[in-house]
Design an enzyme around this catalytic site. Sequence first.
Site, PDB file in Angstrom:
ATOM      1  N   ARG A  34      -6.777   6.115  -5.360  1.00  0.00           N
ATOM      2  CA  ARG A  34      -6.699   7.376  -5.692  1.00  0.00           C
ATOM      3  C   ARG A  34      -7.087   7.988  -7.464  1.00  0.00           C
ATOM      4  NH1 ARG A  34      -0.916   7.865  -3.578  1.00  0.00           N
ATOM      5  NH2 ARG A  34      -1.289   9.784  -3.804  1.00  0.00           N
ATOM      6  N   THR A  43      -0.652   5.837   2.828  1.00  0.00           N
ATOM      7  CA  THR A  43      -2.109   5.188   3.178  1.00  0.00           C
ATOM      8  C   THR A  43      -1.736   4.178   4.269  1.00  0.00           C
ATOM      9  OG1 THR A  43      -2.705   4.859   0.824  1.00  0.00           O
ATOM     10  CG2 THR A  43      -3.798   3.450   2.239  1.00  0.00           C
ATOM     11  N   ILE A  94       0.746  -1.018  -0.015  1.00  0.00           N
ATOM     12  CA  ILE A  94       0.135   0.080  -0.084  1.00  0.00           C
ATOM     13  C   ILE A  94       1.039   0.998   0.090  1.00  0.00           C
ATOM     14  CG2 ILE A  94      -2.024  -1.206   1.140  1.00  0.00           C
ATOM     15  CD1 ILE A  94      -1.337  -0.210   3.842  1.00  0.00           C
ATOM     16  N   ASP A  95       0.428   2.225  -0.262  1.00  0.00           N
ATOM     17  CA  ASP A  95       1.154   3.739  -0.751  1.00  0.00           C
ATOM     18  C   ASP A  95       1.707   4.157   0.800  1.00  0.00           C
ATOM     19  OD1 ASP A  95       0.607   3.533  -3.414  1.00  0.00           O
ATOM     20  OD2 ASP A  95      -1.239   4.977  -3.104  1.00  0.00           O
ATOM     21  N   LYS A  96       2.876   4.991   0.642  1.00  0.00           N
ATOM     22  CA  LYS A  96       3.508   5.508   1.856  1.00  0.00           C
ATOM     23  C   LYS A  96       2.503   6.015   2.797  1.00  0.00           C
ATOM     24  CE  LYS A  96       6.479   9.192   3.086  1.00  0.00           C
ATOM     25  NZ  LYS A  96       7.469  10.162   2.594  1.00  0.00           N
TER      26      LYS A  96
END
Length: 343
Positions: A256, A158, A154-156
């Site tokens: 996103r 998030t 998962i993104d930084k």
Amino acid sequence: MIEVNDIQEAEEQDFYEHLNVVVDKGQSLVRIDKFLTQRIENTSRNRIQNAIDAGSVLVNGNPVKGSYKVKPFDVISIVLPHPPRDTEVYPEDLPIDIIYEDDDVIMVNKAAGMVVHPGFNNYNGTLVNALVYHFQQLPQLPGNEGRPGLVHRIDKDTSGLLLISKNEKAITYLAKQFYDHTITRKYIALVWGDLAEDGTVTGYIGRSAKDRKVMAIYDEEDKGKWSVTHYKVLERLGYVTLIECELETGRTHQIRAHMKHLGHPLFNDSSYGGNRIIKGTVFSKYKSFVENCFELIPRQALHAKSLGFLHPSTKKFVHFDSDVPHDFQQVLEKWRNYVKVEH
């Protein structure tokens, strides 16, 4: 400065390739320093320019100046006099929130702001650095070196649940489920605007031609990978809406990009235009209110809330859920109070 005719010699002097990028066929002409700044996460244009000045940025094997315009199918590489550390993960004693662990899997509740795995220009302080400190001999998928235990990411910025494998059997079994899209993953997100109804977003997701750091949704199959997000409204809060997103596919920045594509970018998502006032009034009081909200949650309002899968050993379906983090909760309360006052 490495001259053109010194490249072979430089390689013999142990210059190592740290990054290799083949420019997409649809790429428009753009300066290489701007292109690389957009393409590489967690770096600055100044740092890229320094690498170019040092002769460390090569296009088709030759060093170039910062004004060079990249063209479709250019092969760009960054060479440095020390070996890359992508596949060498250094253990670090960092705090991680483990909500479940057995002999096969670990379920981590990742904090916002923590990068999941090391990569170019970002070798320390990641979740993987912490995992290799706390756990020995985590497995790696072929072609996924430097990312022990990981079957997804998962993104930084998030927050939320991340599933880690502890052995070869588990990582293979779980990777197949991710590949087959049989893992159930639900996120909650705060988006700009009043979503009219529940729905589904589909399309081919690929890197934006304008900004390589973000993803765009295309109709053409050759421009990306097929992506599907189902969403439903949880709470209407005036100029923003709290939604639940269920991923059918798991692509980079999927939620996103999908929400931006719908015209409802995530609240305070700086990469997709959600870090400015998109809906609401022109009053300065409202502007101050939104800016206060941005300060409370200085990231995109996205949390990986639940995850379900077939367990590698028991073959039974297991499901995990996580609490919404404090910054997200604070912003929700502020919007709830705002709606009460206004109505």
